[in-house]
Scaffold this motif. Sequence first.
Motif, PDB file in Angstrom:
ATOM      1  N   THR A 123       0.839  -1.209   0.000  1.00  0.00           N
ATOM      2  CA  THR A 123       0.000   0.000   0.000  1.00  0.00           C
ATOM      3  C   THR A 123       0.866   1.249   0.000  1.00  0.00           C
ATOM      4  OG1 THR A 123      -1.724  -1.172   1.241  1.00  0.00           O
ATOM      5  CG2 THR A 123      -1.834   1.233   1.201  1.00  0.00           C
ATOM      6  N   PRO A 124       0.610   2.211  -0.913  1.00  0.00           N
ATOM      7  CA  PRO A 124       1.384   3.468  -0.910  1.00  0.00           C
ATOM      8  C   PRO A 124       1.208   4.224   0.397  1.00  0.00           C
ATOM      9  CG  PRO A 124       0.107   3.221  -2.940  1.00  0.00           C
ATOM     10  CD  PRO A 124      -0.358   2.147  -2.016  1.00  0.00           C
ATOM     11  N   ASP A 125       2.247   4.897   0.832  1.00  0.00           N
ATOM     12  CA  ASP A 125       2.221   5.614   2.107  1.00  0.00           C
ATOM     13  C   ASP A 125       1.117   6.654   2.168  1.00  0.00           C
ATOM     14  OD1 ASP A 125       4.341   4.125   2.960  1.00  0.00           O
ATOM     15  OD2 ASP A 125       5.867   5.655   2.538  1.00  0.00           O
ATOM     16  N   GLU A 126       0.861   7.342   1.038  1.00  0.00           N
ATOM     17  CA  GLU A 126      -0.131   8.419   1.063  1.00  0.00           C
ATOM     18  C   GLU A 126      -1.541   7.899   1.356  1.00  0.00           C
ATOM     19  OE1 GLU A 126       0.912   7.450  -3.277  1.00  0.00           O
ATOM     20  OE2 GLU A 126       1.970   7.820  -1.388  1.00  0.00           O
ATOM     21  N   THR A 127      -1.802   6.633   1.046  1.00  0.00           N
ATOM     22  CA  THR A 127      -3.117   6.052   1.331  1.00  0.00           C
ATOM     23  C   THR A 127      -3.379   6.029   2.824  1.00  0.00           C
ATOM     24  OG1 THR A 127      -2.956   4.670  -0.644  1.00  0.00           O
ATOM     25  CG2 THR A 127      -4.573   4.017   1.010  1.00  0.00           C
ATOM     26  N   PHE A 128      -2.352   5.739   3.608  1.00  0.00           N
ATOM     27  CA  PHE A 128      -2.504   5.645   5.058  1.00  0.00           C
ATOM     28  C   PHE A 128      -2.612   7.017   5.729  1.00  0.00           C
ATOM     29  CE2 PHE A 128      -0.169   1.416   4.627  1.00  0.00           C
ATOM     30  CZ  PHE A 128      -1.329   0.671   4.763  1.00  0.00           C
ATOM     31  N   ARG A 129      -2.352   8.089   4.987  1.00  0.00           N
ATOM     32  CA  ARG A 129      -2.420   9.417   5.591  1.00  0.00           C
ATOM     33  C   ARG A 129      -3.822  10.009   5.548  1.00  0.00           C
ATOM     34  NH1 ARG A 129       2.577  10.142   2.427  1.00  0.00           N
ATOM     35  NH2 ARG A 129       4.320   9.692   3.840  1.00  0.00           N
ATOM     36  N   ASP A 130      -4.719   9.336   4.875  1.00  0.00           N
ATOM     37  CA  ASP A 130      -6.101   9.811   4.756  1.00  0.00           C
ATOM     38  C   ASP A 130      -6.963   9.078   5.783  1.00  0.00           C
ATOM     39  OD1 ASP A 130      -8.620  10.619   4.093  1.00  0.00           O
ATOM     40  OD2 ASP A 130      -8.672   9.654   2.128  1.00  0.00           O
ATOM     41  N   PRO A 131      -7.475   9.770   6.816  1.00  0.00           N
ATOM     42  CA  PRO A 131      -8.267   9.081   7.841  1.00  0.00           C
ATOM     43  C   PRO A 131      -9.566   8.481   7.315  1.00  0.00           C
ATOM     44  CG  PRO A 131      -8.375  11.467   8.146  1.00  0.00           C
ATOM     45  CD  PRO A 131      -7.327  11.205   7.097  1.00  0.00           C
ATOM     46  N   ALA A 132      -9.989   8.895   6.118  1.00  0.00           N
ATOM     47  CA  ALA A 132     -11.204   8.338   5.524  1.00  0.00           C
ATOM     48  C   ALA A 132     -10.910   7.197   4.556  1.00  0.00           C
ATOM     49  CB  ALA A 132     -11.983   9.436   4.804  1.00  0.00           C
ATOM     50  N   SER A 133      -9.648   6.800   4.435  1.00  0.00           N
ATOM     51  CA  SER A 133      -9.281   5.764   3.478  1.00  0.00           C
ATOM     52  C   SER A 133      -9.808   4.390   3.908  1.00  0.00           C
ATOM     53  CB  SER A 133      -7.760   5.695   3.350  1.00  0.00           C
ATOM     54  OG  SER A 133      -7.367   4.524   2.649  1.00  0.00           O
ATOM     55  N   PRO A 134     -10.578   3.703   3.057  1.00  0.00           N
ATOM     56  CA  PRO A 134     -11.043   2.354   3.398  1.00  0.00           C
ATOM     57  C   PRO A 134      -9.881   1.381   3.624  1.00  0.00           C
ATOM     58  CG  PRO A 134     -12.290   3.239   1.539  1.00  0.00           C
ATOM     59  CD  PRO A 134     -11.141   4.168   1.772  1.00  0.00           C
ATOM     60  N   VAL A 135      -8.799   1.547   2.853  1.00  0.00           N
ATOM     61  CA  VAL A 135      -7.653   0.653   3.006  1.00  0.00           C
ATOM     62  C   VAL A 135      -7.036   0.811   4.397  1.00  0.00           C
ATOM     63  CG1 VAL A 135      -5.361   0.036   2.127  1.00  0.00           C
ATOM     64  CG2 VAL A 135      -7.187   0.668   0.535  1.00  0.00           C
TER      65      VAL A 135
END
Length: 479
Positions: A106-118
């Motif tokens: 998973t790309p790091d930027e995905t984890f920086r979004d608190p609304a990210s389903p991932v």
Amino acid sequence: MMAAEAPRLDLRQPAQRTFLHLLLNTLTVSVINFTVWFAVTFWVYLETQSVFATGMIAGIFLIAIAATGIWFGSLVDHHHKKRVIQASAAVSLVIYAASLGLYLVTPDETFRDPASPVLWVFVVAVMLGVIAGNIFTIALPTCVTLLVPAEVRDRANGLVGTSTGVSFLVTSVISGVLVAAGGMLYVLVLAVCVLALVELYLALVRVPERRIVTTAEATDEPADETGPAPTDLAAEGKGVDIRGTFRIVRGVPGLLALIVFACFNNFLGGAFMALMDAYGLSLVSVQAWGLLWGALSVGIIVGGLVVARTGLTSNPVRILLLVNVVLWSVTALFAVRSSIVLLAIGMAVYMLLVPFAEAAEQTVLQRVVPFERQGRVFGFAQSVEQAASPLTSFLIGPITQFAVIPFMTDGWGARTIGPWFGTGPDRGIALVFVVVGVLGLVATVLAMYSRYYRELSAAMTRGSHEPDGEAGYAQVTSG
């Protein structure tokens, strides 16, 4: 005439040595699981800067613990104890390995979004791994009944309290370091490696439980010494059996009242979970606060060792209530003045005495609950008691923020008691601790003078429920 020497644990005896092996494994798994839990909370906050996200993680964890306790207890009762804890470690291992794979791709930027389903799939998966390890904490007290003679079980429970303190101390040191060094990567790699070693270690441990004692056998007819072929599932009551478990709890005079009392204590104790960090950080820096908690964790270790050395007397119910008198008195006093010294002394006393309370409750359940039901009753008690903490945590924060703090900053409280108690946000939090301590003290004193206390104390003196010879320590003499 010399007094008889008090009985002591003898870890050279085969069955008690087996208990020590299981305790060490449980300690190791607890350290890993608590490290993962703390680490994912720290990591999510650092990635998202969202307090809401970290609050959701705490809520998910506590609700899941409360919801799974009875089911996990049923698994412990219906299967061989060793196989249950092996399965628990295996499930956590698989989940952590899968979470590690997801983290790597998973790309790091995905984890920086608190609304990210991932992000939330990852968080929930990791928390499921932590929760699966809770089977160890339910199975261990039943293993104490299985492997340790009744007269020294309180001492064994003291060692369990010591292991809890060690896990807190180690976790507080390593979780932040690992997250700072490599995010969740190093945390999950460590978890996978250690749990793989735990599985290998458990494969070498021999637990002398040759058959499962079913509820039907225990209540309807004597156990057959020759016994049926070893089986993992009881012939009766294979499900969660909430009604049967509740019937057992109600059948022991005063036991339900004890569990309700512990639930009420946890309801009040939820204030610690919600407010203690905020109060401590209002007095000292974050670095000093972290070091202080690491030092305070030593109190749990010392308290557990004292219990293991001295025991709890013949009436652990009385010990439990007396300890609660001290704990709630300390809670009402440490916040009377805005002082890190008072806070440190109060929490040191609290940490030192918590193992006495935990060991007392475990000893009571081991003595008055039939062995074949202990997993479910321990799970039931955990579910009922733990259900209260998240409720308080979710309620006390908003109440303190929007009602008590204004009350003590520029409201009526600041004008009336402020001149001697102090004013401001930190004194608002302190007032909550004082009120909680007074309520807990009143409840404990009422419990000491209740008929439920007398009934449960009488039940303790009538003898203990021992596992039969096919399952229990009595026939273990070697190897």
